[in-house]
Every structure is written in structure tokens, then in C-alpha cells.
Design a protein around this motif. Structure first.
Motif, PDB file in Angstrom:
ATOM      1  N   CYS A 172      28.446  55.278  50.450  1.00 57.07           N
ATOM      2  CA  CYS A 172      28.100  56.609  49.981  1.00 57.07           C
ATOM      3  C   CYS A 172      28.553  57.692  50.952  1.00 57.07           C
ATOM      4  CB  CYS A 172      26.589  56.688  49.772  1.00 57.07           C
ATOM      5  SG  CYS A 172      25.966  58.325  49.376  1.00 57.07           S
ATOM      6  N   LEU A 173      29.100  58.775  50.406  1.00 58.25           N
ATOM      7  CA  LEU A 173      29.384  59.988  51.168  1.00 58.25           C
ATOM      8  C   LEU A 173      28.188  60.918  50.986  1.00 58.25           C
ATOM      9  CD1 LEU A 173      31.120  62.106  52.673  1.00 58.25           C
ATOM     10  CD2 LEU A 173      32.125  62.694  50.446  1.00 58.25           C
ATOM     11  N   LEU A 174      27.617  61.379  52.092  1.00 55.09           N
ATOM     12  CA  LEU A 174      26.480  62.296  52.041  1.00 55.09           C
ATOM     13  C   LEU A 174      26.950  63.687  52.457  1.00 55.09           C
ATOM     14  CD1 LEU A 174      23.456  62.909  51.730  1.00 55.09           C
ATOM     15  CD2 LEU A 174      23.148  62.169  54.116  1.00 55.09           C
ATOM     16  N   ILE A 175      26.810  64.653  51.554  1.00 60.19           N
ATOM     17  CA  ILE A 175      27.171  66.036  51.834  1.00 60.19           C
ATOM     18  C   ILE A 175      25.888  66.857  51.905  1.00 60.19           C
ATOM     19  CG2 ILE A 175      28.415  68.073  51.016  1.00 60.19           C
ATOM     20  CD1 ILE A 175      30.361  66.202  49.579  1.00 60.19           C
ATOM     21  N   THR A 176      25.578  67.357  53.082  1.00 59.45           N
ATOM     22  CA  THR A 176      24.374  68.147  53.295  1.00 59.45           C
ATOM     23  C   THR A 176      24.760  69.604  53.471  1.00 59.45           C
ATOM     24  OG1 THR A 176      23.247  66.283  54.336  1.00 59.45           O
ATOM     25  CG2 THR A 176      22.358  68.484  54.778  1.00 59.45           C
ATOM     26  N   THR A 177      24.157  70.482  52.684  1.00 56.65           N
ATOM     27  CA  THR A 177      24.509  71.903  52.741  1.00 56.65           C
ATOM     28  C   THR A 177      23.321  72.743  53.179  1.00 56.65           C
ATOM     29  OG1 THR A 177      23.928  72.341  50.440  1.00 56.65           O
ATOM     30  CG2 THR A 177      26.150  71.554  50.867  1.00 56.65           C
ATOM     31  N   GLY A 178      23.636  73.908  53.680  1.00 60.01           N
ATOM     32  CA  GLY A 178      22.598  74.856  54.105  1.00 60.01           C
ATOM     33  C   GLY A 178      23.013  75.571  55.374  1.00 60.01           C
ATOM     34  N   ASN A 179      23.054  76.897  55.335  1.00 56.34           N
ATOM     35  CA  ASN A 179      23.458  77.666  56.503  1.00 56.34           C
ATOM     36  C   ASN A 179      22.575  77.384  57.708  1.00 56.34           C
ATOM     37  OD1 ASN A 179      25.567  78.923  55.125  1.00 56.34           O
ATOM     38  ND2 ASN A 179      24.244  80.574  54.371  1.00 56.34           N
ATOM     39  N   GLU A 180      21.284  77.187  57.450  1.00 56.63           N
ATOM     40  CA  GLU A 180      20.342  76.977  58.553  1.00 56.63           C
ATOM     41  C   GLU A 180      20.581  75.646  59.258  1.00 56.63           C
ATOM     42  OE1 GLU A 180      18.413  75.301  54.832  1.00 56.63           O
ATOM     43  OE2 GLU A 180      19.831  76.871  55.377  1.00 56.63           O
ATOM     44  N   VAL A 181      21.042  74.636  58.508  1.00 57.11           N
ATOM     45  CA  VAL A 181      21.358  73.338  59.106  1.00 57.11           C
ATOM     46  C   VAL A 181      22.731  73.392  59.772  1.00 57.11           C
ATOM     47  CG1 VAL A 181      21.640  70.863  58.669  1.00 57.11           C
ATOM     48  CG2 VAL A 181      19.959  72.160  57.368  1.00 57.11           C
ATOM     49  N   TYR A 182      23.677  73.995  59.088  1.00 57.90           N
ATOM     50  CA  TYR A 182      25.050  74.089  59.604  1.00 57.90           C
ATOM     51  C   TYR A 182      25.092  74.841  60.933  1.00 57.90           C
ATOM     52  CZ  TYR A 182      30.070  75.171  59.677  1.00 57.90           C
ATOM     53  OH  TYR A 182      31.403  75.285  60.026  1.00 57.90           O
ATOM     54  N   SER A 183      24.271  75.886  61.057  1.00 56.36           N
ATOM     55  CA  SER A 183      24.256  76.687  62.280  1.00 56.36           C
ATOM     56  C   SER A 183      23.449  76.049  63.396  1.00 56.36           C
ATOM     57  CB  SER A 183      23.687  78.077  61.974  1.00 56.36           C
ATOM     58  OG  SER A 183      22.317  77.976  61.589  1.00 56.36           O
ATOM     59  N   GLY A 184      22.696  75.000  63.061  1.00 54.00           N
ATOM     60  CA  GLY A 184      21.901  74.325  64.078  1.00 54.00           C
ATOM     61  C   GLY A 184      20.519  74.922  64.280  1.00 54.00           C
ATOM     62  N   ARG A 185      20.137  75.883  63.429  1.00 53.37           N
ATOM     63  CA  ARG A 185      18.814  76.489  63.589  1.00 53.37           C
ATOM     64  C   ARG A 185      17.706  75.498  63.259  1.00 53.37           C
ATOM     65  NH1 ARG A 185      21.583  80.960  61.416  1.00 53.37           N
ATOM     66  NH2 ARG A 185      20.844  80.498  59.302  1.00 53.37           N
ATOM     67  N   ILE A 186      17.970  74.592  62.315  1.00 50.12           N
ATOM     68  CA  ILE A 186      17.017  73.517  62.040  1.00 50.12           C
ATOM     69  C   ILE A 186      17.779  72.202  61.995  1.00 50.12           C
ATOM     70  CG2 ILE A 186      15.503  75.053  60.711  1.00 50.12           C
ATOM     71  CD1 ILE A 186      16.441  73.526  58.206  1.00 50.12           C
TER      72      ILE A 186
END
Length: 338
Positions: A172-186
Motif C-alpha cells: 500500500c502507498l499511504l498519502i497523508t495530507t495536511g499543511n499542519e503535518v507537512y510543516s511539522g507543526r503536528i
């Protein structure tokens, strides 16, 4: 079959199992069919209220309960199912012969059970099953049944009623999206959840990519997955209807066939399912991060068993699609998704 006094039974052969019940302590077989009665058995039989025993004398056109149960088992059992070697009290038990998803033809099962004097009992359709689990049983009601009744069942039922769809390991390829995750804030919390649920069925996440809320980037990564020939793509994050949640739009525009965006399952209303040729694409809502059981637990095993789900399949989950979030979770042996 003829009836004789217990006192005259020494040397006779039982034509059926004899059950003993001690309330709150024991219920089971005291003597097995075919047992030869001995002198010391008389007192045991009397203690359970048996003053007579039955010796069956076969007549043409009649079947003993054991023989009838075997024919019924052979009639209903399909691939991935095994039956008990021993017949106990005229009943044949069914067990999963492999890990998979239990499939029951409910309409054919209803036909069989409305014939009278015949019963087949199963677990719920689409229940995830481990090899060795008990999944059903059959028996006839009378000790001796007219063979005509079994022949009628054999003529009525044309397809196997019970089988287990094998679950096949997938990458499986897992694609996780979200600016807050991408930026490392969470910190991303989806990966351990998805890895755990896939691993339970022998599948794995071969790669995770974390993206901002960018439709173009999500489409690009989904199409990379197609090129890599992954078996399945799971997208997490950005699944709600907020304007900046673009994951559903990206999945819709990646060139695949959308089955549904939305499901009558709680938790899991914002679930999305699509296919690109034979590659399933699952859009998993955020509830999967914090709820013990969600739409993913219902859909995932069927997808892993290569079942191509339709809108009707998802819509049917409205009946039973409410998880009660029990303190002690017994899934899949509960009402959720049934």
C-alpha cells in the motif's frame, strides 16, 4: 427404529447420541451413537430419565440425522470452509479453513431454512475470519428424516451458501495530507494506525508521503503510485468539506472511477472509495486516528480479499453501520457493520 426397555438393553447398539445435562455444570454427550450398552450403563441412563433406548432399523426413504447433516454440509459449503470430523448429536460444525472474509448467500440460506426440519446457522455475512474459527453449523430437527426432504433441498440450492474469500497480502502507498503535518507543526498520527490495521491482514505500507493541501501534488503522488504498480492507495487527511480539504477532489480527478464519497457508517461518514483499473483508492477520514473501530475496519478486509465494492455495498452498511464504541470491543463479533 424400535424402542426397548433400558433393563433389556445390554448388548444393544445406540442409534443416536444420548445427552446429559447438569444445570450450571455440564451439557454434553453421555453416550455416542454406536455405543454398545453395558450393564453399568443402565444406572447412568436411568439417572438422566432414560427408561427406554431406541434402536434404529433403517427403512427405505429415511435418513438418520447424522447422514442427513453430512449431506446438508456438502450441499452448502464452498471454498475455504471445513466441516467437523466428528458429528455430535446430529450436528456438523463449520470452520474457516483460511484467513479471509466470510461470505453468506443470505437469500439461499433463507430458502433452505424455510423448508422445515432443516437448519443451517452461520455468523454474519462479511465477517473477517481467522483460520480455525467456527462460522456455522447444520443439523436436522428429527432423529430420522424423510430422505425426500433432503433431496428437495439438494434440488433447490444450486450454489454454495457459505465460503471464505481469501485475503491476499497487498503493498500500500499511504498519502497523508495536511499543511499542519507537512510543516511539522503536528506529528502525523495516521501511519501507525494504518500500518497496524494492514499488518493484521498480512499487508504493509511500502511508502508514505506527506503532502500539503495541494490538489496538484496529491494527484501527482497518486499517479506515481499507479506507475509503481502498488496494490492499493490510502489517502488520509483533508477528507472533510472544508474549502481547503482538497483530497476528495484530487482523488476524483486522478483518472479513476469514483464509487462513493460519503458512507452511512459512523464513525466514517466522510469515507471515499474509488478505483483506478483494479487499484482501490481509499480516502480515510480523521476518525480512524482516534476511534477504535471505523468504516475502515468494515471495508478494508473486503478490499484485501479483492472484492470490488459498489455503491450498493457501501449503502447497505446503513443497517448496522453505527459503532457503539463499547468499553470492551469484541469486533468483528458484534453488531457493527452487520
Amino acid at each position: 427404529m424400535k424402542m426397548i426397555s433400558v433393563y433389556d438393553s445390554v448388548g444393544s447398539i445406540l442409534s443416536h447420541d444420548v445427552t446429559q445435562i447438569i444445570p450450571g455444570e455440564f451439557k454434553g454427550r453421555l453416550f455416542k451413537k454406536g455405543h454398545i450398552i453395558k450393564e453399568e450403563d443402565i444406572e447412568k441412563l436411568l439417572s438422566i430419565g432414560k427408561e427406554h433406548i431406541y434402536v434404529w432399523e433403517p427403512e427405505e426413504g429415511q435418513l438418520h440425522e447424522n447422514d442427513a447433516a453430512i449431506r446438508l454440509a456438502n450441499l452448502v459449503l464452498g471454498e475455504g470452509v471445513a466441516k467437523s470430523e466428528e458429528i455430535k448429536e446430529g450436528k456438523v460444525d463449520f470452520f474457516a479453513d483460511r484467513d479471509g472474509v466470510l461470505k453468506i448467500d443470505k437469500e439461499e440460506l433463507l430458502k433452505l431454512n424455510t423448508l422445515g426440519e432443516i437448519i443451517v446457522s452461520t455468523l454474519h455475512n462479511n465477517t473477517p475470519i481467522r483460520k480455525g474459527e467456527k462460522i456455522g453449523a447444520t443439523r436436522v430437527i428429527p432423529l430420522i428424516i424423510e430422505e425426500e426432504k433432503i433431496i428437495k433441498a439438494e434440488e433447490l440450492i444450486k450454489n454454495k451458501i457459505i465460503y471464505v474469500e481469501e485475503i491476499k497480502p497487498k503493498k500500500c502507498l499511504l498519502i497523508t495530507t495536511g499543511n499542519e503535518v507537512y510543516s511539522g507543526r503536528i506529528k502525523d498520527a495516521f501511519l501507525p494506525v494504518i500500518k497496524s490495521k494492514l499488518a493484521y491482514y498480512g499487508s504493509e505500507v511500502i511508502r508514505q508521503v506527506i503532502l500539503p493541501d495541494s490538489k496538484e501534488r496529491i494527484i501527482e503522488e497518486i499517479q506515481k503510485g499507479f506507475a509503481e504498480n502498488v496494490d492499493m492507495i490510502i489517502c488520509t487527511g483533508g477528507m472533510s468539506v472544508d474549502p481547503d480539504d482538497v483530497t476528495p477532489t484530487a482523488i476524483k480527478e486522478c483518472g479513476g472511477e469514483l464509487v462513493t464519497y460519503g458512507s452511512p457508517i459512523l464513525p466514517g461518514a466522510m469515507f471515499l472509495l474509488a478505483y483506478y483499473n483494479d487499484i482501490p483508492i481509499l480516502g480515510v477520514p480523521s476518525c480512524a486516528m482516534y476511534s477504535k473501530r471505523t468504516v475502515l475496519d468494515l471495508v478494508l478486509p473486503r478490499v484485501l480479499a479483492d472484492e470490488r465494492l459498489s455503491l450498493n455495498d457501501i449503502a447497505a452498511y446503513g443497517h448496522g453501520g453505527l459503532c457503539l464504541d463499547c468499553k470492551v470491543c469484541t469486533f468483528p463479533h458484534c453488531s457493527f457493520g452487520k
